[in-house]
Structures are given as structure tokens and as C-alpha cells.
Design a protein around this motif. Structure first.
Motif, PDB file in Angstrom:
ATOM      1  N   TYR A  30       0.860  -1.179   0.000  1.00 51.34           N
ATOM      2  CA  TYR A  30       0.000   0.000   0.000  1.00 51.34           C
ATOM      3  C   TYR A  30       0.899   1.233   0.000  1.00 51.34           C
ATOM      4  O   TYR A  30       1.906   1.265   0.708  1.00 51.34           O
ATOM      5  CB  TYR A  30      -0.869   0.009   1.265  1.00 51.34           C
ATOM      6  N   HIS A  58      -1.380  -1.124  -4.126  1.00 49.99           N
ATOM      7  CA  HIS A  58      -2.577  -0.308  -3.949  1.00 49.99           C
ATOM      8  C   HIS A  58      -2.115   1.111  -3.644  1.00 49.99           C
ATOM      9  O   HIS A  58      -1.408   1.338  -2.668  1.00 49.99           O
ATOM     10  CB  HIS A  58      -3.431  -0.864  -2.803  1.00 49.99           C
ATOM     11  N   GLU A  60      -3.106   5.220  -3.144  1.00 53.94           N
ATOM     12  CA  GLU A  60      -4.108   6.250  -2.904  1.00 53.94           C
ATOM     13  C   GLU A  60      -3.398   7.577  -2.711  1.00 53.94           C
ATOM     14  O   GLU A  60      -2.316   7.626  -2.117  1.00 53.94           O
ATOM     15  CB  GLU A  60      -4.932   5.940  -1.656  1.00 53.94           C
ATOM     16  N   ARG A  77      -7.112   4.891   6.053  1.00 50.16           N
ATOM     17  CA  ARG A  77      -7.327   4.190   4.774  1.00 50.16           C
ATOM     18  C   ARG A  77      -6.519   2.896   4.718  1.00 50.16           C
ATOM     19  O   ARG A  77      -7.001   1.875   4.236  1.00 50.16           O
ATOM     20  CB  ARG A  77      -6.931   5.092   3.602  1.00 50.16           C
ATOM     21  N   GLU A  80      -8.167   0.227   6.866  1.00 50.52           N
ATOM     22  CA  GLU A  80      -9.358  -0.289   6.168  1.00 50.52           C
ATOM     23  C   GLU A  80      -8.936  -1.235   5.054  1.00 50.52           C
ATOM     24  O   GLU A  80      -9.553  -2.292   4.855  1.00 50.52           O
ATOM     25  CB  GLU A  80     -10.188   0.864   5.614  1.00 50.52           C
ATOM     26  N   TRP A  81      -7.905  -0.863   4.314  1.00 50.91           N
ATOM     27  CA  TRP A  81      -7.402  -1.698   3.225  1.00 50.91           C
ATOM     28  C   TRP A  81      -6.870  -3.025   3.762  1.00 50.91           C
ATOM     29  O   TRP A  81      -7.123  -4.088   3.182  1.00 50.91           O
ATOM     30  CB  TRP A  81      -6.320  -0.943   2.466  1.00 50.91           C
ATOM     31  N   CYS A  82      -6.173  -2.977   4.879  1.00 50.99           N
ATOM     32  CA  CYS A  82      -5.636  -4.206   5.484  1.00 50.99           C
ATOM     33  C   CYS A  82      -6.745  -5.176   5.866  1.00 50.99           C
ATOM     34  O   CYS A  82      -6.567  -6.396   5.798  1.00 50.99           O
ATOM     35  CB  CYS A  82      -4.821  -3.880   6.733  1.00 50.99           C
ATOM     36  N   SER A  84      -9.608  -5.447   4.397  1.00 54.17           N
ATOM     37  CA  SER A  84     -10.456  -5.849   3.264  1.00 54.17           C
ATOM     38  C   SER A  84     -10.001  -7.156   2.658  1.00 54.17           C
ATOM     39  O   SER A  84      -8.935  -7.656   2.881  1.00 54.17           O
ATOM     40  CB  SER A  84     -10.454  -4.759   2.199  1.00 54.17           C
TER      41      SER A  84
END
Length: 84
Positions: A30, A58, A60, A77, A80-82, A84
Motif C-alpha cells: 500500500y 494499492h 491512494e 485508509r 481499512e485496506w488491510c 479488506s
């Protein structure tokens, strides 16, 4: 003499070279950066370079520079990504 951003980009490219084609050694990656951060162009270049080597990252971005407001938002963020 390399600037910090150039040194970081070269290091990240080296890592891409090592893990390229070795899916079992890849971790999910990320990268979050403020568009006003001096490192923003390097972040975009790194994400594109890694993608060209088959290493997905990923990415952002958001308005802001190298500052707490961006870091706080990116941490949320990232978490949250982790999950998902």
C-alpha cells in the motif's frame, strides 16, 4: 549525491527486481501520498514501475502535503485496506 527521494526510488526499484516473478515472496503493498508532498512524483513513478514488473501496489492519494492531516487520513485508509 542522491537526494532522499531518489535514493528511496532506487531502493524500491531494487526490491522490485528481486521479487519480480516470485509471487510467493510478495507482500500486499500500500502506498498513500499527499499530492502536494515533494515525494508524490516519486510515489507515482514507483507504483508505475512496480506495476510494469507485475508487482501490484494499492495506491491512494489525497490533497495535502507532507503533514499530519494526510498521514492521519492515510493511516485510516491503510487499516481499512488491510482489513479488506
Amino acid at each position: 549525491m542522491l537526494s532522499w527521494c531518489n535514493w528511496e526510488l532506487q531502493s524500491l526499484r531494487f526490491i522490485c527486481t528481486i521479487v519480480s516473478g516470485e509471487e510467493d515472496r510478495r507482500a500486499r503493498q500500500y502506498r498513500g501520498t499527499g499530492t502536494g508532498d515533494d515525494s508524490y512524483p516519486m510515489s507515482v513513478e514507483y507504483v508505475n514501475y512496480a506495476g510494469s514488473k507485475g508487482i501490484p501496489i494499492h495506491f491512494e492519494d489525497m490533497p495535502g502535503g507532507h503533514e499530519w492531516a494526510v498521514w492521519d487520513a492515510m493511516i485510516r485508509r491503510f487499516l481499512e485496506w488491510c482489513m479488506s
